[in-house]
Design a protein around this motif. Structure first.
Motif, short mmCIF file in Angstrom:
data_model
loop_
_atom_site.label_atom_id
_atom_site.label_comp_id
_atom_site.label_asym_id
_atom_site.label_seq_id
_atom_site.Cartn_x
_atom_site.Cartn_y
_atom_site.Cartn_z
N UNK A 111 0.82 -1.28 -0.07
CA UNK A 111 -0.16 0.09 0.02
C UNK A 111 1.08 1.40 -0.16
N UNK A 112 2.08 1.49 0.81
CA UNK A 112 2.80 2.70 1.09
C UNK A 112 3.56 2.71 -0.38
N UNK A 113 4.02 1.60 -0.89
CA UNK A 113 4.98 1.56 -2.02
C UNK A 113 3.86 1.95 -3.33
N UNK A 114 2.73 1.63 -3.22
CA UNK A 114 1.86 1.91 -4.35
C UNK A 114 1.58 3.49 -4.36
N UNK A 115 1.56 4.01 -3.10
CA UNK A 115 1.16 5.48 -2.95
C UNK A 115 2.56 6.06 -3.59
N UNK A 116 3.63 5.77 -3.30
CA UNK A 116 5.11 6.54 -3.67
C UNK A 116 5.11 6.46 -5.16
N UNK A 117 4.61 5.37 -5.73
CA UNK A 117 4.66 5.20 -7.18
C UNK A 117 3.49 6.01 -8.02
N UNK A 118 2.75 5.99 -7.34
CA UNK A 118 1.71 6.75 -7.95
C UNK A 118 1.54 8.37 -8.02
N UNK A 119 2.42 8.73 -6.93
CA UNK A 119 2.88 10.12 -6.87
C UNK A 119 3.89 10.28 -7.57
N UNK A 120 4.83 9.45 -7.89
CA UNK A 120 5.84 9.91 -8.78
C UNK A 120 5.45 9.93 -10.34
N UNK A 121 4.39 9.20 -10.45
CA UNK A 121 3.85 9.59 -11.73
C UNK A 121 2.91 10.94 -12.10
N UNK A 122 2.24 11.02 -11.03
CA UNK A 122 1.58 12.55 -10.86
C UNK A 122 2.53 13.58 -10.93
N UNK A 165 -11.27 15.82 8.65
CA UNK A 165 -11.09 14.52 8.99
C UNK A 165 -11.31 13.58 7.87
N UNK A 166 -11.17 12.02 8.22
CA UNK A 166 -11.75 11.10 7.39
C UNK A 166 -10.86 10.25 6.79
N UNK A 167 -11.17 9.71 5.58
CA UNK A 167 -10.28 9.13 4.95
C UNK A 167 -9.13 9.63 3.94
N UNK A 168 -7.77 9.39 4.23
CA UNK A 168 -6.76 9.89 3.94
C UNK A 168 -6.45 9.66 2.25
N UNK A 169 -6.77 8.30 2.10
CA UNK A 169 -6.59 7.93 0.73
C UNK A 169 -7.47 8.37 -0.18
N UNK A 223 -7.18 5.37 -6.81
CA UNK A 223 -7.89 5.31 -5.41
C UNK A 223 -8.65 3.94 -5.36
N UNK A 224 -8.82 3.08 -6.50
CA UNK A 224 -9.41 2.04 -6.53
C UNK A 224 -8.49 0.77 -6.32
N UNK A 225 -7.14 1.16 -6.24
CA UNK A 225 -6.40 0.10 -5.81
C UNK A 225 -6.64 -0.49 -4.67
N UNK A 226 -6.66 -1.71 -4.79
CA UNK A 226 -6.88 -2.62 -3.19
C UNK A 226 -5.73 -2.48 -2.29
N UNK A 227 -4.55 -2.45 -2.51
CA UNK A 227 -3.35 -2.38 -1.61
C UNK A 227 -3.41 -1.03 -1.00
N UNK A 228 -3.63 0.29 -1.71
CA UNK A 228 -3.70 1.46 -1.09
C UNK A 228 -4.96 1.63 -0.35
N UNK A 229 -5.99 0.95 -0.81
CA UNK A 229 -7.23 1.26 0.25
C UNK A 229 -7.07 0.10 1.52
N UNK A 230 -6.35 -0.58 1.67
CA UNK A 230 -6.17 -1.47 2.83
C UNK A 230 -5.41 -0.64 4.02
#
Length: 426
Positions: free
Chosen positions: A217-228, A279-283, A416-423
């Protein structure tokens, strides 16, 4: 409000002041370099020489940060950066300052930032309560964007009055204040470290990558931020100024208005996040904000043809960034153990920011050699695009904004729909 958080606010204010001084110096150096040879590429290389050592050093900075005193790392890093400014001051006063001197200074500053950044990030996690991480991120966004808005005005005024040396004097004074606050006001708890522990310089990178490989999950956030980051550097932080100048008849006032609007958007976002009421869901916060930034900001910027529309696009693009940063920092602090944070932040910096210099170089190439020539052709797809962005100089760069807007928005929804990130633990 606990005592440690009060001290952090004092530290934040001192760092904001120091950031203002550094930003004024950076802006003035751009003016100085452009007046010297009138080359946009010469100015772009300033950022390039700052990012490259930052990315390279981040590969081994993590274990060093985790195994050494965070405050000392920050003090030494800032002191070396201040020494570089002092050298520029001396060379400028003696009339011996050369462009390569500035590139070298930026290279050294980028190298030291690779250590200062993770050390500062870990320090925040140790002195700020977890429930205030988003608020602190908003405070940083607010101060950073406020600096973006006011530093060019202050720098231009002081530059006209006393030249580059006066700007650097102000920069060094602000550094001195921030140094004293960090040294004598802020206390940073340290993790207990094993004595006689010997590691290679890349041990932290290997351990950080190993941790990320088992925490998808953490890894996918970093990779998606890299592309953005890559998409944003293709346009906003690369060809925005040339496009606005080309489409406004080289109107500097319009460009200034658009840039100011971008800073205002960031300030508004920072104020909202720093209020502590988010507040709320950070993802959800990260990827919905990213989608809105690309869809409203980039698409409106590309389709716009007036200063008013471009200014609204700037606000729409920059306001959500505070929410993106806050959500990302909240997830990292909640999901990464304290003893691993230095390594993870360093690896994150290396991966997440590695796409920035690629985006900087790619954006200029695509604008000059692909999209601008393409929009001068007489084909059916081009005529359809001309109905949206118009014709003439700058229309090709406008199409690039449309492309990054749509691509960035779609990719944000997919992420946002990535299961690893949402977990991840929220």
């Amino acid at each position: 409000m606990n005592n440690s958080f009060k001290k952090y606010i004092v530290f934040w204010l001192s760092q904001a002041l120091s950031q203002l001084g550094s930003s004024m110096t950076g802006f003035t150096l751009i003016l100085w370099m452009y007046e010297k040879n009138g080359s946009a590429m010469t100015v772009s290389l300033m950022s390039f020489f700052n990012y490259i050592p930052y990315i390279m050093a981040s590969l081994f900075a993590g274990s060093f940060v985790d195994s050494h005193n965070k405050k000392k790392i920050m003090l030494v890093s800032d002191s070396i950066a201040a020494l570089c400014s002092a050298i520029v001051f001396v060379l400028s006063v003696r009339g011996e300052l050369q462009i390569w001197n500035i590139y070298l200074v930026n290279f050294i500053s980028g190298f030291m930032n690779a250590f200062q950044g993770p050390a500062s990030a870990v320090a925040i996690g140790k002195i700020v309560p977890k429930d205030k991480i988003k608020q602190v991120s908003g405070m940083n966004s607010f101060s950073g964007n406020l600096v973006t808005v006011i530093s060019p005005v202050l720098a231009a005024s002081l530059f006209a009055f006393g030249g580059l040396p006066l700007i650097i004097i102000v920069d060094l004074a602000s550094f001195g204040f921030a140094f004293l606050v960090l040294a004598f006001v802020l206390k940073i708890p340290e993790e207990k470290r094993l004595k006689n522990e010997k590691n290679s310089v890349f041990t932290g990178t290997r351990e950080g990558l190993a941790y990320l490989s088992s925490h998808q999950g953490i890894f996918m956030i970093i990779l998606t931020m890299a592309l953005l980051n890559f998409l944003s550097r293709l346009t906003y932080e690369n060809i925005l100024s040339p496009m606005i100048l080309a489409r406004s008849g080289n109107n500097h006032e319009v460009l200034g208005m658009v840039n100011a609007a971008m800073g205002v958007g960031g300030i508004i976002g920072g104020i909202i996040v720093s209020s502590g009421k988010i507040k709320g869901n950070s993802v959800k916060m990260i990827y919905v904000s990213a989608m809105l930034s690309f869809l409203l900001g980039d698409v409106m910027m590309g389709a716009g043809r007036t200063a008013i529309v471009w200014s609204f696009a700037s606000v729409a693009a920059s306001l959500p960034i505070a929410f993106i940063n806050a959500g990302q920092m909240d997830l990292l602090y909640r999901n990464v153990p304290g003893e691993m944070q230095g390594r993870i932040f360093a690896v994150r910096n290396a991966l997440q920011f590695s796409t920035i210099p690629i985006g900087i170089l790619s954006g200029g190439f695509l604008a000059d050699y692909v999209f601008e020539p393409l929009m001068q052709t007489d084909t059916i797809p081009v005529k359809a695009l001309q109905q949206i962005v118009g014709t003439g100089a700058g229309s090709g760069m406008a199409v690039m904004f449309l492309c990054t807007g749509v691509t960035g928005a779609v990719f944000s929804v997919i992420s946002y729909r990535n299961k690893s990130i949402r977990s991840l633990r929220l």
